[in-house]
Motif scaffolding. Structure first.
Motif, PDB file in Angstrom:
ATOM      1  N   MET A   1      34.642  11.718   5.303  1.00  0.00           N
ATOM      2  CA  MET A   1      34.446  11.156   6.648  1.00  0.00           C
ATOM      3  C   MET A   1      35.296   9.911   6.775  1.00  0.00           C
ATOM      4  O   MET A   1      34.833   8.852   7.090  1.00  0.00           O
ATOM      5  CB  MET A   1      32.960  10.838   6.817  1.00  0.00           C
ATOM      6  CG  MET A   1      32.598  10.118   8.100  1.00  0.00           C
ATOM      7  SD  MET A   1      32.145  11.237   9.420  1.00  0.00           S
ATOM      8  CE  MET A   1      31.826  10.074  10.710  1.00  0.00           C
ATOM      9  N   THR A   2      36.561  10.030   6.421  1.00  0.00           N
ATOM     10  CA  THR A   2      37.360   8.811   6.525  1.00  0.00           C
ATOM     11  C   THR A   2      38.655   9.077   7.273  1.00  0.00           C
ATOM     12  O   THR A   2      38.695   9.039   8.491  1.00  0.00           O
ATOM     13  CB  THR A   2      37.663   8.272   5.123  1.00  0.00           C
ATOM     14  OG1 THR A   2      38.290   9.320   4.383  1.00  0.00           O
ATOM     15  CG2 THR A   2      36.412   7.850   4.421  1.00  0.00           C
ATOM     16  N   THR A   3      39.674   9.359   6.479  1.00  0.00           N
ATOM     17  CA  THR A   3      40.988   9.480   7.094  1.00  0.00           C
ATOM     18  C   THR A   3      41.054  10.665   8.043  1.00  0.00           C
ATOM     19  O   THR A   3      41.564  10.547   9.145  1.00  0.00           O
ATOM     20  CB  THR A   3      42.051   9.657   5.993  1.00  0.00           C
ATOM     21  OG1 THR A   3      41.698   8.805   4.917  1.00  0.00           O
ATOM     22  CG2 THR A   3      43.399   9.281   6.508  1.00  0.00           C
ATOM     23  N   ALA A   4      40.519  11.781   7.597  1.00  0.00           N
ATOM     24  CA  ALA A   4      40.565  12.974   8.445  1.00  0.00           C
ATOM     25  C   ALA A   4      39.790  12.752   9.728  1.00  0.00           C
ATOM     26  O   ALA A   4      40.231  13.133  10.807  1.00  0.00           O
ATOM     27  CB  ALA A   4      40.002  14.171   7.682  1.00  0.00           C
TER      28      ALA A   4
ATOM     29  N   ARG B   1      39.183   9.945  11.196  1.00  0.00           N
ATOM     30  CA  ARG B   1      39.869   9.009  12.088  1.00  0.00           C
ATOM     31  C   ARG B   1      41.065   9.675  12.769  1.00  0.00           C
ATOM     32  O   ARG B   1      41.328   9.459  13.936  1.00  0.00           O
ATOM     33  CB  ARG B   1      40.296   7.765  11.335  1.00  0.00           C
ATOM     34  CG  ARG B   1      40.393   6.600  12.270  1.00  0.00           C
ATOM     35  CD  ARG B   1      39.919   5.281  11.750  1.00  0.00           C
ATOM     36  NE  ARG B   1      40.729   4.589  10.817  1.00  0.00           N
ATOM     37  CZ  ARG B   1      40.706   4.718   9.503  1.00  0.00           C
ATOM     38  NH1 ARG B   1      39.998   5.520   8.966  1.00  0.00           N
ATOM     39  NH2 ARG B   1      41.419   4.044   8.720  1.00  0.00           N
ATOM     40  N   ALA B   2      41.755  10.503  11.986  1.00  0.00           N
ATOM     41  CA  ALA B   2      42.895  11.204  12.579  1.00  0.00           C
ATOM     42  C   ALA B   2      42.431  12.132  13.692  1.00  0.00           C
ATOM     43  O   ALA B   2      43.042  12.210  14.755  1.00  0.00           O
ATOM     44  CB  ALA B   2      43.630  12.003  11.495  1.00  0.00           C
ATOM     45  N   ARG B   3      41.349  12.817  13.446  1.00  0.00           N
ATOM     46  CA  ARG B   3      40.824  13.727  14.469  1.00  0.00           C
ATOM     47  C   ARG B   3      40.345  12.954  15.684  1.00  0.00           C
ATOM     48  O   ARG B   3      40.529  13.368  16.815  1.00  0.00           O
ATOM     49  CB  ARG B   3      39.639  14.520  13.899  1.00  0.00           C
ATOM     50  CG  ARG B   3      40.048  15.913  13.477  1.00  0.00           C
ATOM     51  CD  ARG B   3      38.853  16.799  13.304  1.00  0.00           C
ATOM     52  NE  ARG B   3      38.902  17.897  14.264  1.00  0.00           N
ATOM     53  CZ  ARG B   3      37.883  18.718  14.477  1.00  0.00           C
ATOM     54  NH1 ARG B   3      36.763  18.537  13.829  1.00  0.00           N
ATOM     55  NH2 ARG B   3      37.997  19.684  15.337  1.00  0.00           N
ATOM     56  N   PHE B   4      39.706  11.836  15.403  1.00  0.00           N
ATOM     57  CA  PHE B   4      39.238  10.995  16.496  1.00  0.00           C
ATOM     58  C   PHE B   4      40.422  10.536  17.354  1.00  0.00           C
ATOM     59  O   PHE B   4      40.377  10.590  18.583  1.00  0.00           O
ATOM     60  CB  PHE B   4      38.495   9.787  15.919  1.00  0.00           C
ATOM     61  CG  PHE B   4      37.945   8.854  16.955  1.00  0.00           C
ATOM     62  CD1 PHE B   4      36.726   9.105  17.542  1.00  0.00           C
ATOM     63  CD2 PHE B   4      38.656   7.727  17.347  1.00  0.00           C
ATOM     64  CE1 PHE B   4      36.214   8.251  18.504  1.00  0.00           C
ATOM     65  CE2 PHE B   4      38.152   6.870  18.305  1.00  0.00           C
ATOM     66  CZ  PHE B   4      36.929   7.130  18.885  1.00  0.00           C
ATOM     67  N   SER B   5      41.482  10.122  16.683  1.00  0.00           N
ATOM     68  CA  SER B   5      42.666   9.659  17.419  1.00  0.00           C
ATOM     69  C   SER B   5      43.238  10.777  18.271  1.00  0.00           C
ATOM     70  O   SER B   5      43.696  10.558  19.382  1.00  0.00           O
ATOM     71  CB  SER B   5      43.745   9.171  16.447  1.00  0.00           C
ATOM     72  OG  SER B   5      43.219   8.195  15.604  1.00  0.00           O
ATOM     73  N   LEU B   6      43.192  11.955  17.720  1.00  0.00           N
ATOM     74  CA  LEU B   6      43.811  13.095  18.403  1.00  0.00           C
ATOM     75  C   LEU B   6      42.943  13.594  19.553  1.00  0.00           C
ATOM     76  O   LEU B   6      43.446  13.912  20.626  1.00  0.00           O
ATOM     77  CB  LEU B   6      44.016  14.221  17.389  1.00  0.00           C
ATOM     78  CG  LEU B   6      44.884  15.376  17.835  1.00  0.00           C
ATOM     79  CD1 LEU B   6      46.323  14.916  17.934  1.00  0.00           C
ATOM     80  CD2 LEU B   6      44.775  16.529  16.851  1.00  0.00           C
TER      81      LEU B   6
ATOM     82  N   LEU C   1      40.743   9.561  21.641  1.00  0.00           N
ATOM     83  CA  LEU C   1      41.497   8.443  22.239  1.00  0.00           C
ATOM     84  C   LEU C   1      42.230   8.836  23.523  1.00  0.00           C
ATOM     85  O   LEU C   1      42.235   8.077  24.480  1.00  0.00           O
ATOM     86  CB  LEU C   1      42.465   7.832  21.219  1.00  0.00           C
ATOM     87  CG  LEU C   1      41.804   7.016  20.113  1.00  0.00           C
ATOM     88  CD1 LEU C   1      42.858   6.332  19.239  1.00  0.00           C
ATOM     89  CD2 LEU C   1      40.842   5.982  20.669  1.00  0.00           C
TER      90      LEU C   1
ATOM     91  N   LEU D   1      31.508   5.686  19.248  1.00  0.00           N
ATOM     92  CA  LEU D   1      30.865   5.696  17.937  1.00  0.00           C
ATOM     93  C   LEU D   1      30.163   7.029  17.695  1.00  0.00           C
ATOM     94  O   LEU D   1      30.277   7.637  16.632  1.00  0.00           O
ATOM     95  CB  LEU D   1      29.850   4.567  17.835  1.00  0.00           C
ATOM     96  CG  LEU D   1      30.373   3.251  17.280  1.00  0.00           C
ATOM     97  CD1 LEU D   1      29.250   2.243  17.188  1.00  0.00           C
ATOM     98  CD2 LEU D   1      30.993   3.465  15.905  1.00  0.00           C
TER      99      LEU D   1
ATOM    100  N   TYR E   1      32.696   9.686  17.125  1.00  0.00           N
ATOM    101  CA  TYR E   1      33.285   9.546  15.799  1.00  0.00           C
ATOM    102  C   TYR E   1      32.361  10.115  14.724  1.00  0.00           C
ATOM    103  O   TYR E   1      32.785  10.844  13.831  1.00  0.00           O
ATOM    104  CB  TYR E   1      33.570   8.075  15.521  1.00  0.00           C
ATOM    105  CG  TYR E   1      34.185   7.830  14.171  1.00  0.00           C
ATOM    106  CD1 TYR E   1      35.459   8.293  13.873  1.00  0.00           C
ATOM    107  CD2 TYR E   1      33.488   7.135  13.191  1.00  0.00           C
ATOM    108  CE1 TYR E   1      36.027   8.070  12.630  1.00  0.00           C
ATOM    109  CE2 TYR E   1      34.042   6.912  11.948  1.00  0.00           C
ATOM    110  CZ  TYR E   1      35.311   7.381  11.672  1.00  0.00           C
ATOM    111  OH  TYR E   1      35.860   7.180  10.441  1.00  0.00           O
TER     112      TYR E   1
ATOM    113  N   GLU F   1      33.300  15.544  12.876  1.00  0.00           N
ATOM    114  CA  GLU F   1      33.547  16.579  11.883  1.00  0.00           C
ATOM    115  C   GLU F   1      32.696  17.816  12.091  1.00  0.00           C
ATOM    116  O   GLU F   1      33.011  18.888  11.587  1.00  0.00           O
ATOM    117  CB  GLU F   1      33.343  16.006  10.475  1.00  0.00           C
ATOM    118  CG  GLU F   1      34.408  14.966  10.190  1.00  0.00           C
ATOM    119  CD  GLU F   1      34.509  14.596   8.731  1.00  0.00           C
ATOM    120  OE1 GLU F   1      33.494  14.736   8.037  1.00  0.00           O
ATOM    121  OE2 GLU F   1      35.587  14.180   8.310  1.00  0.00           O
TER     122      GLU F   1
END
Lengths: 180, 274
Positions: free
Chosen positions: A1-4, A6-11, A14, A43, A46, A50
């Motif tokens: 629950m970290t980089t992936a 955040r990347a998904r959240f950005s994609l 955002l 939040l 986020y 997943e």
């Protein structure tokens, strides 16, 4: 629950902040509270990102924003949620008699471009009970289909249709009265 | 007749394009026969347009995005410790640079961190942004892949395949050399309407983390094939860019290979365990 995540959240999330914000803005009625609702919604999105399977990202995110907005309303404007089902039917009388049509040669809605009329319409939308307002905003601003609105607001399609109809009837009534 | 509620609801649904074909037909017959209903339909349409105008005038929030990025950063446990820390700061720095329009130089600062995949991504992004502010986003302009591909000979050690996607709406515009991780690497430049898509090809990275992201309107997708790593960068919307990447990959794989290889967005098992 970290980089992936955040990347998904950005994609996924955002790019949809602006449209989420418009919904939050309509629910809360002001910019500052809308930002708080959006922070909360982000939040939640986020944390859920997943478990979100492929699908309608837009409806998914707007649902989260909408629920965060309702939670905010329940905390801060409980009356808005509890008594929401009442909608004064200003347009009803006009429609029943057909009067609004007969009285005004050109339609008031077309003339709404005039500045004070736009202001009046904005205030009338603002004053709509929350369930009607959200249906209207999701339809007219976000361009969602009835099915998507039903999904986001958690009510049957028939209810979406009648809320939209009532909201429009009411607004037409408000504009007609202002013209008299 | 126009007064009854069900008619009004049907009219609304008709205006919204939500009626079934049969209902549309029935409604259009009624509209033709009933002037009052026709007038009401005009009013509903007029109202719809007016409401859209009013809602479109609501201002967006200028600070929301920054606050969300900051907050989610804090909400992420990995970013607060270990190797996540400097990387997070680096991303934040570049983000600020992009916002300020100073990103062109911003990426270069981190080039010396050639060991870190994040730094490579920054370099790829910087190359793309530099291309956008340059008079041309490419060093060689050609829509002919048989011109672009040989042009890289002698300029870089990587000889990229140059798939032709013009028939799918992504014409090749040219190629350029970017510096990533201290190496000269080829970048293919495609167009989609007015958008520029940079496909930068570098040696395979050792780390599969942080595969795609979007920053201030620019999306970066990364994948690996053989011993090469590909980055697709564009301000195209993320869905179309993903579509482009799928096409690009399927053309690279050749017509015989129809298996769809998903992007490696999930290749962070290590990250998940953190």
């Amino acid at each position: 629950m970290t980089t992936a995540a955040r990347a998904r959240f950005s994609l996924l999330v955002l790019p949809r902040l602006d449209e989420g914000y418009r919904l939050a803005r309509c629910l809360t009625g002001n910019a500052t509270d809308a930002e708080d609702v959006m922070q909360e919604a982000c939040l939640r999105a986020y944390r859920a990102i997943e478990t979100f399977a492929e699908g309608n990202v837009r409806a998914w995110f707007l649902t989260i924003v909408r629920n965060a907005g309702y939670a905010w309303l329940q905390r801060n404007r409980p009356r808005a949620v509890i008594f929401a089902e009442d909608l004064e039917d200003g347009g009803r009388a006009a429609l029943d008699t057909g009067g609004a049509l007969a009285e005004t040669p050109e339609t008031p809605e077309a003339a709404v471009i005039a500045h004070d009329e736009a202001g009046r319409l904005a205030r009338a939308i603002e004053a709509l009970p929350v369930p009607f307002k959200e249906a209207l905003v999701l339809r007219e601003y976000h361009g969602l289909s009835y099915r998507e609105i039903a999904e986001v607001t958690g009510v049957p399609i028939g209810t979406v249709m009648s809320r939209l109809g009532r909201a429009r009837q009411h607004l037409i009534g408000v504009l007609s009265e202002a013209r008299r | 007749m126009t007064g009854d509620r069900e008619t009004f609801l049907l009219l609304g649904a008709y205006t919204d394009g939500e009626l079934s074909p049969g209902e549309v037909l029935a409604m259009e017959r009624r509209l033709a026969a009933e002037p009052a209903l026709q007038a009401m339909a005009e009013r509903v349409r007029g109202l719809s347009a007016a409401v859209q105008g009013v809602l479109a005038d609501l201002p967006a929030s200028p600070i929301l995005r920054g606050r969300v990025v900051q907050r989610i950063g804090f909400a992420d446990p990995a970013s607060a410790r270990g190797m996540g820390g400097p990387r997070q700061r680096l991303a934040a720095t570049l983000l600020a640079g992009v916002v300020a329009g100073a990103s062109v130089g911003g990426g270069a600062v981190y080039l010396h961190r050639s060991d870190a995949p994040a730094a490579m991504r920054e370099a790829v992004l910087a190359g793309h942004l530099r291309g956008l502010v340059a008079p041309q986003p490419f060093d060689i302009a050609s829509s002919d892949r048989h011109v672009v591909k040989p042009w890289f000979n002698g300029r870089t050690t990587i000889a990229p395949e140059t798939p032709d996607l013009a028939d799918l709406g992504f014409p090749l515009a040219g190629g350029r050399i970017d510096i990533v991780g201290g190496r000269a690497v080829p970048t293919l430049v495609y167009r989609r309407d007015r958008h520029v898509i940079s496909v930068t090809i570098g040696p395979a990275a050792s780390d599969g983390a942080a595969v795609d992201e979007r920053r201030d309107g620019t999306t970066i997708l990364r994948w690996s094939l053989g011993d090469l790593t590909y980055w697709a960068v564009s301000d195209l919307n993320a869905r179309d860019l993903r579509g482009f990447v799928d096409l690009f990959r399927s053309r690279l794989a050749g017509p015989g290979d129809r298996s769809h290889v998903p992007l490696e967005r999930g290749r962070t098992a290590r990250g998940l365990g953190e």
